[in-house]
Enzyme design. Sequence first.
Site, PDB file in Angstrom:
ATOM      1  N   ARG A 294     -52.888  64.444 -48.729  1.00  0.00           N
ATOM      2  CA  ARG A 294     -53.139  63.195 -47.997  1.00  0.00           C
ATOM      3  C   ARG A 294     -51.837  62.453 -47.689  1.00  0.00           C
ATOM      4  O   ARG A 294     -51.739  61.778 -46.658  1.00  0.00           O
ATOM      5  CB  ARG A 294     -54.111  62.318 -48.786  1.00  0.00           C
TER       6      ARG A 294
ATOM      7  N   LYS B  21     -53.845  60.538 -58.856  1.00  0.00           N
ATOM      8  CA  LYS B  21     -54.376  61.495 -57.893  1.00  0.00           C
ATOM      9  C   LYS B  21     -53.463  62.722 -57.878  1.00  0.00           C
ATOM     10  O   LYS B  21     -52.754  62.994 -58.830  1.00  0.00           O
ATOM     11  CB  LYS B  21     -54.493  60.834 -56.520  1.00  0.00           C
TER      12      LYS B  21
ATOM     13  N   ASP C 177     -59.655  57.390 -51.464  1.00  0.00           N
ATOM     14  CA  ASP C 177     -58.915  58.551 -50.965  1.00  0.00           C
ATOM     15  C   ASP C 177     -58.208  58.290 -49.645  1.00  0.00           C
ATOM     16  O   ASP C 177     -57.384  59.110 -49.216  1.00  0.00           O
ATOM     17  CB  ASP C 177     -59.858  59.750 -50.797  1.00  0.00           C
TER      18      ASP C 177
ATOM     19  N   GLN D   4     -66.354  61.068 -59.735  1.00  0.00           N
ATOM     20  CA  GLN D   4     -66.206  62.364 -60.402  1.00  0.00           C
ATOM     21  C   GLN D   4     -66.775  62.313 -61.812  1.00  0.00           C
ATOM     22  O   GLN D   4     -67.498  63.220 -62.240  1.00  0.00           O
ATOM     23  CB  GLN D   4     -64.738  62.774 -60.426  1.00  0.00           C
TER      24      GLN D   4
ATOM     25  N   SER E  87     -66.217  66.555 -50.564  1.00  0.00           N
ATOM     26  CA  SER E  87     -67.063  66.187 -51.698  1.00  0.00           C
ATOM     27  C   SER E  87     -68.427  66.860 -51.614  1.00  0.00           C
ATOM     28  O   SER E  87     -68.951  67.375 -52.613  1.00  0.00           O
ATOM     29  CB  SER E  87     -67.240  64.670 -51.755  1.00  0.00           C
TER      30      SER E  87
END
Length: 435
Positions: free
Chosen positions: A390, A344, A317, A171, A24
């Site tokens: 992930r 996601k 996340d 976001q 990020s």
Amino acid sequence: MTTTFTVEAGGSLLGSLRVPGDKSISHRSIMLGALAEGRTTITGFLDGEDCLATLAAFQDMGVPIERPESNTVIVDGVGLTGLKPPSGPLDMGNSGTAMRLMCGVLAGQDFDSTLVGDASLNRRPMRRVTEPLARMGARIDTEDDGTPPLRIHGGQRLRGQEHALAVASAQVKSALLLAGLWSEGETCVTEPAPTRDHTERMLRGFGCPVRRDRGTACVTGGGPLRAGSVDIPADISSAAFFMVGASIAQGSDMLLRHVGVNPTRTGVIDILRLMGASIEVLDRHEIGGEPVADLRVRWAPLKGIAIPRELVPLAIDEFPALFVAAACAEGKTVLTGAEELRVKESDRIQVMADGLAVLGVDCEVLPDGLRIQGRPTLAGGEVRSHGDHRIAMAFAMAALRADAAVTIRDCDNVATSFPDFARLARHAGLGITAA
């Protein structure tokens, strides 16, 4: 051919390591460095595909960017009015963060632009950012279902607005604040729950006053950004896989160095501790306005919990890894209030439930979460990551508690956030091979 992870059953994680830089913050450092006046030096930059897509986009818009060595980037900013029309569509690859934040940046330019992505990104919803930008005066065209490509019309007059977000999203908040840099008057964003505040912190670091009042952040357009130095801490989202691995594998003792512990990102620590994990936060200090610390994680018996809803946005996340912790905990773990996981890189609720079922875990899929019944030992087997980085890394750690090897298909996209994952995991003791 795509990359496949094969992970031996059992083992423990030991030693000390530093995971790659925060994704990020890496995205935002390139964006703000490019829009600042002067030279910005970035250390700890994540050399992953997502962040390199952001870097390449600004190069294509005329920003001089050098990479003198690994994880170091030098950006000669062109100021808020210095970007040039790109030579073609800007490819954001797999990065929803890059695409949504770039909407805010490009909405204020005097040239037209187009944002595209890979097959996964092109399925992700974008109206959540294009519609509030339109209320500020932006013109952004999407596909009929609100997905990319995004065609952004330049030369629009943007006006500051007050936005009350229906869904907590860093976001969307960041895209609106960035668009506010080119807007007349003040742009304010109010969140229903706290989300990561890297944009607000970094804007301040680049000389832009950010007014905060509880859950509202405001910027005023027209002021220049000033270049400086950015030291990016290790990404807590990447550290989360080793935190979970060390928590579930008996005999584990890991020290994760220089991890960003921004309070809007530490939900994973809070949730694991509620489950009984042994996590010490050591040498806490600040680097460039961001709190960092070393994390010592040792094996401890975990228990199932009802995950507090207020922690969900602070760990959004990290839930693929946390689902693996829940699968290895005694009793039942219940997550609700996490609809965001459906949109996601994959539908992380369904994909994790499918994979955990292969490993013998009893899961009940909820519209906004999962109910997971933990078990002492997982089964081995073959699971699919559906191209989600992930998901792939979470199931790699699950092998630590399996009675047979775990094979994870379609792992190419691990390079988007953690390009050296397999090597570092082997260094820590995970029996992983990538082919």
